[in-house]
Write a protein that holds these residues in place. Sequence first.
Motif, short mmCIF file in Angstrom:
data_model
loop_
_atom_site.label_atom_id
_atom_site.label_comp_id
_atom_site.label_asym_id
_atom_site.label_seq_id
_atom_site.Cartn_x
_atom_site.Cartn_y
_atom_site.Cartn_z
N VAL A 156 -6.11 79.40 24.38
CA VAL A 156 -4.76 79.56 23.83
C VAL A 156 -4.84 80.06 22.39
CG1 VAL A 156 -2.61 78.40 23.24
CG2 VAL A 156 -3.78 77.82 25.37
N ILE A 157 -5.75 79.48 21.62
CA ILE A 157 -5.92 79.90 20.23
C ILE A 157 -6.35 81.36 20.16
CG2 ILE A 157 -7.41 79.63 18.19
CD1 ILE A 157 -7.33 76.60 18.68
N LYS A 158 -7.30 81.75 21.00
CA LYS A 158 -7.76 83.14 21.00
C LYS A 158 -6.62 84.10 21.35
CE LYS A 158 -11.47 84.41 20.68
NZ LYS A 158 -12.23 84.89 19.50
N ALA A 159 -5.81 83.72 22.35
CA ALA A 159 -4.68 84.57 22.75
C ALA A 159 -3.69 84.74 21.61
CB ALA A 159 -4.00 83.98 23.97
N LEU A 160 -3.40 83.66 20.90
CA LEU A 160 -2.45 83.73 19.78
C LEU A 160 -3.03 84.54 18.63
CD1 LEU A 160 -1.13 80.05 19.87
CD2 LEU A 160 0.19 82.11 20.38
N GLU A 161 -4.33 84.43 18.39
CA GLU A 161 -4.97 85.22 17.34
C GLU A 161 -4.90 86.71 17.67
OE1 GLU A 161 -8.37 82.30 15.40
OE2 GLU A 161 -8.78 83.24 17.34
N ILE A 162 -5.07 87.05 18.94
CA ILE A 162 -4.99 88.45 19.36
C ILE A 162 -3.58 88.99 19.17
CG2 ILE A 162 -5.07 89.96 21.39
CD1 ILE A 162 -7.50 88.32 22.33
N ILE A 163 -2.59 88.19 19.55
CA ILE A 163 -1.19 88.61 19.38
C ILE A 163 -0.89 88.88 17.92
CG2 ILE A 163 1.20 87.79 19.50
CD1 ILE A 163 0.37 86.33 22.12
N GLU A 164 -1.37 87.98 17.05
CA GLU A 164 -1.13 88.15 15.62
C GLU A 164 -1.84 89.40 15.09
OE1 GLU A 164 0.32 87.68 11.90
OE2 GLU A 164 0.91 86.58 13.71
N ALA A 165 -3.07 89.64 15.56
CA ALA A 165 -3.81 90.81 15.11
C ALA A 165 -3.12 92.10 15.53
CB ALA A 165 -5.23 90.77 15.68
N LYS A 166 -2.58 92.11 16.75
CA LYS A 166 -1.89 93.31 17.23
C LYS A 166 -0.60 93.57 16.44
CE LYS A 166 -1.80 93.85 21.78
NZ LYS A 166 -1.73 93.50 23.22
N LYS A 167 0.06 92.50 16.00
CA LYS A 167 1.25 92.65 15.16
C LYS A 167 0.91 93.39 13.87
CE LYS A 167 3.91 88.52 16.48
NZ LYS A 167 4.33 87.19 15.98
N ARG A 168 -0.32 93.17 13.39
CA ARG A 168 -0.74 93.79 12.14
C ARG A 168 -1.31 95.18 12.36
NH1 ARG A 168 -4.53 89.19 11.16
NH2 ARG A 168 -5.66 90.65 9.82
N GLY A 169 -1.17 95.68 13.58
CA GLY A 169 -1.54 97.06 13.86
C GLY A 169 -3.02 97.31 13.99
N LEU A 170 -3.82 96.27 14.33
CA LEU A 170 -5.26 96.46 14.47
C LEU A 170 -5.57 97.23 15.74
CD1 LEU A 170 -6.49 92.99 13.26
CD2 LEU A 170 -6.45 95.12 12.00
N ASP A 171 -6.72 97.91 15.73
CA ASP A 171 -7.10 98.77 16.84
C ASP A 171 -7.33 97.97 18.12
OD1 ASP A 171 -7.00 100.99 15.27
OD2 ASP A 171 -9.14 100.96 14.79
N THR A 172 -6.94 98.57 19.23
CA THR A 172 -7.27 98.02 20.53
C THR A 172 -7.99 99.11 21.33
OG1 THR A 172 -5.36 98.74 21.82
CG2 THR A 172 -5.07 96.79 20.45
N THR A 173 -8.65 98.69 22.41
CA THR A 173 -9.36 99.67 23.23
C THR A 173 -8.41 100.54 24.03
OG1 THR A 173 -9.58 97.96 24.92
CG2 THR A 173 -11.46 98.29 23.45
#
Length: 305
Positions: A156-173
């Motif tokens: 759950v923590i990892k999923a929330l960290e990913i959501i937050e990172a994507k909000k900040r416009g970080l690269d995804t594959t």
Amino acid sequence: MIILGPTAVGKTAIGVAVARQFNGEIISADSRQNYRMLNIGSGKDLQEYSQGGQAVPYHLIDIVDLPSEYTVYNYQHDFYKAFKDICERGKLPVVVGGTGMYIDSIVRNYELVNLPENEKLHKELEETPLEILAARLLELQPELHTKCDLLEKDRVIKALEIIEAKKRGLDTTASERPEIVPLIIGTTLERPVLWQNIKRRLDERIEEGMIEEVRQIHESGISWERLEKLGLEYRFCSQLLQGKFATEQEMSDKLFIAIRQFAKRQETWFRMMEKKGVKINWLPCVPEKSARIEAAVQIIKENLL
């Protein structure tokens, strides 16, 4: 195309034969063959790529040094790059391996984030009760398919960290993803034959110097903890060298059981992929590699040509 299956069923030999016949190049889908130095224990068997004819090029083997961590994000990123390169040269990409998450990330288009460290956010999430975190994740991702993940705080923590990172416009594959519509071929063996193959291969690796390989890797500066984290052969050999087994035979017997359990988990993963709509064309469950190679060639001719 993809050739998948559990450990010790001859995937590499089938993949090389197919690649040679259809002008292909191999892309490994093995989570330990990415690492340099992990040779005997990971079963790289690089000689197979040149046996029986013209050498077949391979990719994503020996590309990273320990103690670095090679993640699914790294694999997907490197896979897309290798896939595009092979296709642009007019060759057929032939994925060969048994690491289910690697293969699934390609087949079912995981969107992965290169997650940077955010100690403040991580500490905040760690200190929050699981039920509150789970509710927050469900609010942000109401379409969440795997509800059992809500029972594991780390997930759950990892999923929330990913959501937050994507909000900040970080690269995804996702931005790198080429169009991939793979033909998937699966191969396995009846359990008694598979167990026999696993035992024979384990004995051969020990005879070839697998334990000494692990000793040398540790002496090069890699911690026992990091080696154990690599699992199976590297974990058990590390434990033997630390005196956690009374004898080499005890280590070998317990490692044999662990590899059998691993093979079962691999097969379970592939069945899960099928339940989620992934079509796997299974080869005849016969021990002769030549018969399975012939069946694989026929499947390819019927579907790709």
